[in-house]
Design a protein around this motif. Structure first.
Motif, PDB file in Angstrom:
ATOM      1  N   PHE A  10       6.517  -1.675   2.717  1.00  0.00           N
ATOM      2  CA  PHE A  10       5.300  -2.232   4.094  1.00  0.00           C
ATOM      3  C   PHE A  10       6.358  -1.981   4.773  1.00  0.00           C
ATOM      4  CE2 PHE A  10       2.415  -3.071   6.827  1.00  0.00           C
ATOM      5  CZ  PHE A  10       1.799  -1.782   7.513  1.00  0.00           C
ATOM      6  N   LYS A  11       6.674  -2.868   4.492  1.00  0.00           N
ATOM      7  CA  LYS A  11       7.975  -4.340   5.390  1.00  0.00           C
ATOM      8  C   LYS A  11       9.182  -3.261   5.764  1.00  0.00           C
ATOM      9  CE  LYS A  11       7.070  -9.302   4.346  1.00  0.00           C
ATOM     10  NZ  LYS A  11       6.858 -10.434   2.906  1.00  0.00           N
ATOM     11  N   LYS A  12      10.007  -2.579   5.128  1.00  0.00           N
ATOM     12  CA  LYS A  12      10.656  -1.981   5.521  1.00  0.00           C
ATOM     13  C   LYS A  12       9.985  -0.653   6.010  1.00  0.00           C
ATOM     14  CE  LYS A  12      13.416  -1.877   1.383  1.00  0.00           C
ATOM     15  NZ  LYS A  12      13.207  -0.949   0.160  1.00  0.00           N
ATOM     16  N   GLU A  13       9.514  -0.500   5.580  1.00  0.00           N
ATOM     17  CA  GLU A  13       9.400   1.633   6.494  1.00  0.00           C
ATOM     18  C   GLU A  13       7.955   1.497   6.099  1.00  0.00           C
ATOM     19  OE1 GLU A  13      10.815   5.382   6.141  1.00  0.00           O
ATOM     20  OE2 GLU A  13      12.235   3.711   4.836  1.00  0.00           O
ATOM     21  N   PRO A  14       6.675   1.003   6.928  1.00  0.00           N
ATOM     22  CA  PRO A  14       5.680   0.720   6.978  1.00  0.00           C
ATOM     23  C   PRO A  14       4.612   2.707   6.720  1.00  0.00           C
ATOM     24  CG  PRO A  14       6.105  -0.357   8.647  1.00  0.00           C
ATOM     25  CD  PRO A  14       7.355   0.446   8.309  1.00  0.00           C
ATOM     26  N   ALA A  15       5.478   3.385   7.365  1.00  0.00           N
ATOM     27  CA  ALA A  15       5.151   5.118   7.738  1.00  0.00           C
ATOM     28  C   ALA A  15       4.735   5.379   5.935  1.00  0.00           C
ATOM     29  CB  ALA A  15       6.035   5.639   8.647  1.00  0.00           C
ATOM     30  N   THR A  16       5.476   4.529   4.796  1.00  0.00           N
ATOM     31  CA  THR A  16       5.328   5.387   4.133  1.00  0.00           C
ATOM     32  C   THR A  16       4.767   4.752   3.015  1.00  0.00           C
ATOM     33  OG1 THR A  16       7.518   3.515   3.610  1.00  0.00           O
ATOM     34  CG2 THR A  16       8.450   5.324   4.154  1.00  0.00           C
ATOM     35  N   VAL A  17       3.962   3.912   3.078  1.00  0.00           N
ATOM     36  CA  VAL A  17       3.065   2.927   2.257  1.00  0.00           C
ATOM     37  C   VAL A  17       1.066   3.462   3.002  1.00  0.00           C
ATOM     38  CG1 VAL A  17       2.502   1.191   1.496  1.00  0.00           C
ATOM     39  CG2 VAL A  17       4.484   1.306   2.098  1.00  0.00           C
ATOM     40  N   ALA A  18       0.875   4.700   2.105  1.00  0.00           N
ATOM     41  CA  ALA A  18      -0.277   5.601   2.902  1.00  0.00           C
ATOM     42  C   ALA A  18      -1.519   4.947   1.955  1.00  0.00           C
ATOM     43  CB  ALA A  18      -0.117   7.129   2.062  1.00  0.00           C
ATOM     44  N   PRO A  19      -1.701   4.005   2.775  1.00  0.00           N
ATOM     45  CA  PRO A  19      -3.185   3.703   2.365  1.00  0.00           C
ATOM     46  C   PRO A  19      -4.142   5.084   1.535  1.00  0.00           C
ATOM     47  CG  PRO A  19      -3.715   3.611   5.148  1.00  0.00           C
ATOM     48  CD  PRO A  19      -2.680   4.246   4.647  1.00  0.00           C
ATOM     49  N   PRO A  20      -5.151   4.112   0.868  1.00  0.00           N
ATOM     50  CA  PRO A  20      -6.157   5.285  -0.260  1.00  0.00           C
ATOM     51  C   PRO A  20      -6.945   5.950   0.952  1.00  0.00           C
ATOM     52  CG  PRO A  20      -6.362   3.466  -0.478  1.00  0.00           C
ATOM     53  CD  PRO A  20      -5.552   3.111   0.557  1.00  0.00           C
ATOM     54  N   ASP A  21      -7.350   7.304   0.100  1.00  0.00           N
ATOM     55  CA  ASP A  21      -8.152   8.583   1.029  1.00  0.00           C
ATOM     56  C   ASP A  21      -9.426   7.436   1.864  1.00  0.00           C
ATOM     57  OD1 ASP A  21      -6.474  10.467   1.043  1.00  0.00           O
ATOM     58  OD2 ASP A  21      -7.238  11.416  -1.130  1.00  0.00           O
TER      59      ASP A  21
END
Ligand code: GRF
Length: 268
Positions: free
Chosen positions: A69-80
């Motif tokens: 998340f620190k590196k690339e927030p967009a790659t960490v998808a929250p649950p549906d």
């Protein structure tokens, strides 16, 4: 409750409290059995106990989720089923002047990790979840999914201080450095704050002139190993009720607090 309760456990380290609960289940003191041991740390020594006893274990790597998340927030998808605003409004781990980006990062990364925990736990239905030296704060995402009935809390934690004094990660150190003459440990139900939920039980020890942080930790841990099984036993016997109490304060204000009432028998 006459039936054997199913206990899930989350640990981060040695798991001596978990061992105390396992021992009390094995001796018949608690009518319960451990149905899984989860951890945020693949090196947690306590996981070996599970393996030895044939108890299922699993690990969720919070560290890699937080790093990604620190590196690339967009790659960490929250649950549906994630609702950021709802979770931010419920949590009380951060106060009103905390940076909103810090709060958001916390909630998102925790919900991602907690969704994985829930996915694992789904295989092992449980009545009570014990946090036994689990060094991660749980967010409302997780708490609401375990406490499906908000009036029946079923996540317990043990904290190495006499709450509400010294919440946080170093209860024994904080107690010692403050110069307290008495220290202790607390078992409580988990709510949305840090070590702030309804207190189930406490035990205290005296702090003497020649005590050190290590010696008070040893005194405290010994009490923890007695206290945690006692509280789990009360839960297993159906003797823990939570009640909402209201108090009038001297300044005319009102205070409300959910507290634990220990009943003599489930019929009381
Ligand atoms: C204990 O003091 C517990 O209260 C704290 O972590 C310490 C280690 O517990 N939260 P354990 O040996 O892993 O049960």
């Amino acid at each position: 409750m006459d039936r054997t309760i199913r206990i899930g456990a989350l640990i981060s380290g040695t798991g001596t409290n978990l061992q105390a609960i396992i021992d009390s289940c094995e001796s018949g003191e608690i009518n319960g059995k451990i149905v899984f041991i989860g951890s945020d740390n693949s090196n947690a020594h306590g996981l070996n106990k599970g393996t030895l006893l044939g108890i299922p274990t699993f690990v969720v790597n919070y560290g890699s989720i937080i790093r990604n998340f620190k590196k690339e927030p967009a790659t960490v998808a929250p649950p549906d089923d994630f609702d950021l605003n709802d979770l931010i409004s419920k949590q009380t781990l951060f106060n009103a002047d905390a940076e909103i980006e810090t709060v958001k990062a916390f909630i998102i990364t925790r919900a991602v990790a907690e969704a994985k925990l829930i996915d694992e736990m789904r295989h092992y239905p449980f009545d009570l979840l014990v946090l036994a030296g689990y060094m991660r704060n749980l967010s409302p995402y997780f708490i609401d999914r375990v406490n499906t009935d908000p009036d029946i809390p079923r996540i317990m934690n043990i904290h190495p201080a006499l709450l509400p004094a010294f919440p946080g990660i170093d209860g024994y150190g904080d107690t010692f450095r403050y110069g307290c003459k008495i220290g202790g440990c607390t078992v409580h139900f988990v709510d949305y704050g840090e070590d702030s939920g309804p207190i189930i039980g406490q035990k205290a020890y005296e702090i003497l002139e020649d005590d050190t942080i290590d010696s008070i930790r040893a005194k405290g841990l010994k009490l923890e190993w007695a206290l945690y099984p006692e509280c789990v036993k009360l839960f297993a016997e159906g003797r823990l009720n939570t009640v909402r109490r209201s108090y009038e304060l001297k300044d005319g204000g009102k205070m409300q607090k959910t507290v634990v009432k220990i009943i003599q028998s489930p019929k009381d």
